[in-house]
Scaffold this motif. Structure first.
Motif, mmCIF file in Angstrom:
data_model
loop_
_atom_site.group_PDB
_atom_site.id
_atom_site.type_symbol
_atom_site.label_atom_id
_atom_site.label_comp_id
_atom_site.label_asym_id
_atom_site.label_seq_id
_atom_site.Cartn_x
_atom_site.Cartn_y
_atom_site.Cartn_z
ATOM 1 N N PHE B 298 0.829 -1.221 0.000
ATOM 2 C CA PHE B 298 0.000 0.000 0.000
ATOM 3 C C PHE B 298 0.857 1.263 0.000
ATOM 4 O O PHE B 298 0.442 2.305 -0.493
ATOM 5 C CB PHE B 298 -0.943 -0.002 1.206
ATOM 6 N N ARG B 299 2.053 1.173 0.583
ATOM 7 C CA ARG B 299 3.037 2.261 0.484
ATOM 8 C C ARG B 299 4.378 1.628 0.187
ATOM 9 O O ARG B 299 4.821 0.812 0.981
ATOM 10 C CB ARG B 299 3.097 3.091 1.770
ATOM 11 N N PRO B 300 5.042 1.988 -0.914
ATOM 12 C CA PRO B 300 4.544 2.864 -1.976
ATOM 13 C C PRO B 300 3.416 2.188 -2.755
ATOM 14 O O PRO B 300 3.430 0.971 -2.918
ATOM 15 C CB PRO B 300 5.774 3.056 -2.867
ATOM 16 N N PHE B 301 2.462 2.986 -3.233
ATOM 17 C CA PHE B 301 1.288 2.418 -3.906
ATOM 18 C C PHE B 301 1.586 2.206 -5.386
ATOM 19 O O PHE B 301 2.068 3.117 -6.059
ATOM 20 C CB PHE B 301 0.094 3.365 -3.743
ATOM 21 N N PRO B 302 1.308 1.002 -5.905
ATOM 22 C CA PRO B 302 1.607 0.709 -7.315
ATOM 23 C C PRO B 302 0.508 1.236 -8.259
ATOM 24 O O PRO B 302 -0.262 0.463 -8.819
ATOM 25 C CB PRO B 302 1.689 -0.817 -7.328
ATOM 26 N N TYR B 303 0.483 2.552 -8.434
ATOM 27 C CA TYR B 303 -0.597 3.197 -9.203
ATOM 28 C C TYR B 303 -0.711 2.646 -10.623
ATOM 29 O O TYR B 303 -1.774 2.238 -11.067
ATOM 30 C CB TYR B 303 -0.374 4.716 -9.254
ATOM 31 N N GLN B 304 0.422 2.669 -11.350
ATOM 32 C CA GLN B 304 0.366 2.282 -12.767
ATOM 33 C C GLN B 304 -0.032 0.818 -12.915
ATOM 34 O O GLN B 304 -0.863 0.471 -13.756
ATOM 35 C CB GLN B 304 1.730 2.530 -13.420
ATOM 36 N N GLU B 305 0.546 -0.043 -12.087
ATOM 37 C CA GLU B 305 0.278 -1.473 -12.190
ATOM 38 C C GLU B 305 -1.199 -1.771 -11.921
ATOM 39 O O GLU B 305 -1.820 -2.595 -12.606
ATOM 40 C CB GLU B 305 1.151 -2.263 -11.200
ATOM 41 N N ILE B 306 -1.758 -1.110 -10.915
ATOM 42 C CA ILE B 306 -3.168 -1.356 -10.592
ATOM 43 C C ILE B 306 -4.073 -0.739 -11.656
ATOM 44 O O ILE B 306 -5.083 -1.333 -12.041
ATOM 45 C CB ILE B 306 -3.486 -0.863 -9.158
ATOM 46 N N ALA B 307 -3.686 0.413 -12.174
ATOM 47 C CA ALA B 307 -4.469 1.014 -13.268
ATOM 48 C C ALA B 307 -4.517 0.057 -14.453
ATOM 49 O O ALA B 307 -5.577 -0.153 -15.067
ATOM 50 C CB ALA B 307 -3.854 2.345 -13.686
ATOM 51 N N ASP B 308 -3.376 -0.563 -14.779
ATOM 52 C CA ASP B 308 -3.331 -1.500 -15.901
ATOM 53 C C ASP B 308 -4.191 -2.737 -15.619
ATOM 54 O O ASP B 308 -4.893 -3.234 -16.500
ATOM 55 C CB ASP B 308 -1.890 -1.936 -16.187
ATOM 56 N N ALA B 309 -4.143 -3.213 -14.385
ATOM 57 C CA ALA B 309 -4.909 -4.411 -14.033
ATOM 58 C C ALA B 309 -6.409 -4.165 -14.117
ATOM 59 O O ALA B 309 -7.184 -5.082 -14.385
ATOM 60 C CB ALA B 309 -4.528 -4.875 -12.623
ATOM 61 N N LEU B 310 -6.815 -2.918 -13.892
ATOM 62 C CA LEU B 310 -8.251 -2.594 -13.882
ATOM 63 C C LEU B 310 -8.730 -2.027 -15.225
ATOM 64 O O LEU B 310 -9.822 -1.476 -15.310
ATOM 65 C CB LEU B 310 -8.539 -1.572 -12.762
ATOM 66 N N LYS B 311 -7.907 -2.218 -16.282
ATOM 67 C CA LYS B 311 -8.192 -1.465 -17.525
ATOM 68 C C LYS B 311 -9.517 -1.849 -18.186
ATOM 69 O O LYS B 311 -10.124 -1.016 -18.855
ATOM 70 C CB LYS B 311 -7.025 -1.599 -18.510
ATOM 71 N N SER B 312 -9.975 -3.092 -18.000
ATOM 72 C CA SER B 312 -11.213 -3.483 -18.694
ATOM 73 C C SER B 312 -12.464 -3.090 -17.918
ATOM 74 O O SER B 312 -13.570 -3.165 -18.449
ATOM 75 C CB SER B 312 -11.207 -4.997 -18.946
ATOM 76 N N ALA B 313 -12.304 -2.694 -16.654
ATOM 77 C CA ALA B 313 -13.481 -2.484 -15.798
ATOM 78 C C ALA B 313 -14.239 -1.206 -16.173
ATOM 79 O O ALA B 313 -13.649 -0.159 -16.382
ATOM 80 C CB ALA B 313 -13.050 -2.426 -14.342
ATOM 81 N N MET B 333 -9.283 7.004 -2.617
ATOM 82 C CA MET B 333 -8.486 8.138 -3.122
ATOM 83 C C MET B 333 -7.282 7.634 -3.923
ATOM 84 O O MET B 333 -6.906 8.250 -4.917
ATOM 85 C CB MET B 333 -8.062 9.030 -1.958
ATOM 86 N N GLU B 334 -6.702 6.500 -3.488
ATOM 87 C CA GLU B 334 -5.571 5.932 -4.229
ATOM 88 C C GLU B 334 -6.023 5.424 -5.600
ATOM 89 O O GLU B 334 -5.340 5.638 -6.601
ATOM 90 C CB GLU B 334 -4.936 4.764 -3.459
ATOM 91 N N ILE B 335 -7.165 4.722 -5.614
ATOM 92 C CA ILE B 335 -7.621 4.147 -6.881
ATOM 93 C C ILE B 335 -8.059 5.258 -7.836
ATOM 94 O O ILE B 335 -7.809 5.190 -9.047
ATOM 95 C CB ILE B 335 -8.753 3.118 -6.634
ATOM 96 N N ALA B 336 -8.679 6.299 -7.277
ATOM 97 C CA ALA B 336 -9.058 7.440 -8.125
ATOM 98 C C ALA B 336 -7.804 8.056 -8.756
ATOM 99 O O ALA B 336 -7.800 8.394 -9.948
ATOM 100 C CB ALA B 336 -9.807 8.482 -7.290
ATOM 101 N N SER B 337 -6.722 8.149 -7.982
ATOM 102 C CA SER B 337 -5.460 8.672 -8.530
ATOM 103 C C SER B 337 -4.911 7.729 -9.596
ATOM 104 O O SER B 337 -4.441 8.171 -10.651
ATOM 105 C CB SER B 337 -4.415 8.821 -7.425
ATOM 106 N N ALA B 338 -4.982 6.418 -9.313
ATOM 107 C CA ALA B 338 -4.459 5.429 -10.270
ATOM 108 C C ALA B 338 -5.200 5.522 -11.601
ATOM 109 O O ALA B 338 -4.595 5.385 -12.674
ATOM 110 C CB ALA B 338 -4.575 4.021 -9.691
ATOM 111 N N MET B 339 -6.510 5.777 -11.525
ATOM 112 C CA MET B 339 -7.320 5.831 -12.750
ATOM 113 C C MET B 339 -6.904 6.975 -13.670
ATOM 114 O O MET B 339 -7.147 6.943 -14.872
ATOM 115 C CB MET B 339 -8.811 5.975 -12.392
ATOM 116 N N MET B 340 -6.268 7.988 -13.121
ATOM 117 C CA MET B 340 -5.810 9.103 -13.948
ATOM 118 C C MET B 340 -4.612 8.716 -14.818
ATOM 119 O O MET B 340 -4.330 9.378 -15.815
ATOM 120 C CB MET B 340 -5.388 10.296 -13.070
#
Lengths: 97, 392
Positions: B298-313, B333-340
């Motif tokens: 969770f820290r450091p948060f893997p923004y890009q990796e999680i954004a990629d994993a959620l790409k079809s949703a 708030m983390e996932i909202a940031s990742a989605m950007m």
């Protein structure tokens, strides 16, 4: 000297060079300056003992002039000074006067 | 050979700490963590570890003693929960800022007031910005495995940061599960000898920790602290790869579950993720393409990796077992940031659940997935933040 960038810093702000605090001159913090009056000084060295910044130079068992590079002007020396016949050997004078 | 045992989460974590054989442990009791340090003090008394156990008068002192011992040049542990972590607050930042590789299991518990001893994530989420690495664990096995890996990550010469290993209070800490222990020798080889970096006790090379840094240099230190965090993901994956070789268990930065073609997805931490996976399976059986992300790092948060994993949703619900009153839950708030990161905008909703140990039941996960299916179909969210499992 060029100020250090973030890539130049040791991890965790650890200081690895002992004694490097002497490079940081704290005399500029001073508002009041202690002035030595040699004719009232009995060389008891109370000032040397009490000074928290080692800003009183001693040579051959006798005090000399203040080290103004490190004296922060706390005034402890002037307070502790017994002087001679009620006359202080250290007096505090406002900087710039 | 692994040994299969039936133990509580706390017992498993205590055993991992025994196997790591730290030099110093400073401990103060707090429910539901107490059990870990009680068991560990037993190992000290029985001579099973070479640890100096310091019994202190508060958690503030526990973390302070850890900072001193770690700067001194030893492998150092403690453990805490809830108010204990809150009392450690100022020293947490010092441990991270001084780059001290302390390992601390955090048995997640709600914060007062009102007083509550049961599991939620308010404590760990509150320490989010302290500069500690955080690993989160679904069950006793993950808590054990994460604790062992935490030493390797913390003590890595490119990292040297403290690591918090989070597990759910009572739900995991006090429930007995089947888990596999590694052999002591395998763990010893895996973790390795502690390597010192600028130890205070090396009198031949005197150092100072914790100097005053004024505006002319402070920001450079903070920038450097961020930089080391950017190197953590790679180390976590390297350590996980080594761990897989000795355990057969694979870890990543997060666990993707049935995500590849998912239209709807849950993001959920720790023990509740296990319950939610069953609900995801049920929806898959009904032909609904559901998936789940369970963050681990969770820290450091893997923004890009999680954004990629959620790409079809098309619709995502972030489930938070902690709240930010007047804001969204911390994970949202983390996932909202990742989605950007990828410029995609799925509909993102937030559910707060399980505060103060309130049960998270399969029907809660089913309700959320049903709502997500409707949201994905209609393209509209009914509400963005909502509390579930709460009486009106």
């Amino acid at each position: 000297m060029k100020p250090k960038g973030w890539k130049d810093l040791p991890p965790g702000s650890v200081i690895t060079r002992p004694g490097s605090a002497t490079e940081f001159k704290t005399g500029s913090w001073r508002t009041f300056r202690p002035v030595w009056v040699p004719e009232n000084c009995i060389q008891c060295l109370f000032c040397w003992m009490y000074c928290p910044d080692m800003a009183i130079k001693v040579k051959d068992g006798k005090r000399e002039e203040f080290d103004y590079d490190y004296c922060k002007g706390c005034g402890i020396c002037a307070r502790e000074c017994p002087g001679k016949k009620g006359q202080k050997a250290i007096i505090m004078v406002e900087e710039g006067k | 050979m692994a040994k299969v045992v039936a133990v509580t989460g706390n017992e498993a974590v205590a055993n991992a700490l025994r196997q790591a054989n730290p030099d110093v442990c400073a401990a103060y009791p707090i429910t539901p963590q107490t059990d870990i340090m009680q068991r560990f003090s037993g190992f000290v008394a029985d001579g099973l570890v070479n640890t100096e156990l310091i019994l202190v008068e508060s958690e503030h002192s526990a973390m302070s003693a850890c900072v001193g011992a770690s700067a001194g040049g030893g492998r150092v542990i403690t453990a805490t929960s809830s108010q204990g972590l809150a009392l450690m607050w100022e020293i947490l930042f010092i441990a991270a800022g001084d780059r001290l590789p302390i390992v601390m299991p955090l048995v997640n518990r709600a914060l007062s007031a009102p007083l509550n001893i049961h599991g939620d994530h308010s404590d760990g989420m509150g320490a989010r910005d302290s500069g500690w690495i955080q690993l989160w664990s679904e069950n006793a096995q993950e808590a054990y495995d994460n604790t062992l890996q935490a030493f390797r990550i913390a003590e890595h010469m490119d990292i040297r940061l403290p690591v918090m290993v989070c597990l759910d209070g009572f739900i995991i800490s006090h429930s007995i599960e089947r888990i596999e222990y590694l052999e002591d020798d395998a763990v010893k080889n895996f973790i390795g000898e502690f390597k010192q970096l600028n130890p205070l006790l090396d009198v031949e090379h005197p150092v100072s920790y914790g100097p005053l840094i004024l505006p002319d240099l402070y920001m450079e230190y903070k920038r450097a602290q961020h930089e080391v965090m950017t190197k953590v993901s790679k180390v976590v994956l390297d350590v996980a790869a080594d761990f897989e070789k000795i355990s057969g268990r694979r870890y990543g930065l997060f666990e993707p579950y049935r995500l590849d073609d998912a239209d709807i997805a849950l993001v959920i931490l720790n023990s509740a993720a296990g319950t939610a996976k069953d609900a995801v399976d049920q929806f898959r059986d009904r032909g609904i393409r559901a998936g789940l992300v369970k963050p681990r790092l969770f820290r450091p948060f893997p923004y890009q990796e999680i954004a990629d994993a959620l790409k079809s949703a098309k619709a995502i619900c972030v489930m938070d077992r902690a709240d930010s009153f007047g804001g969204f839950g911390p994970m949202y708030m983390e996932i909202a940031s990742a989605m950007m990161m990828n410029g995609k905008k799925p509909i993102l909703i937030n559910k707060i659940y399980g505060l103060g140990g309130r049960d998270f039941l399969p029907e809660h996960a089913e309700l959320v997935l049903s709502e997500l299916a409707d949201v994905a179909k209609s393209g509209k969210a009914r509400t963005f933040k909502e509390y579930i499992g709460v009486r009106e």
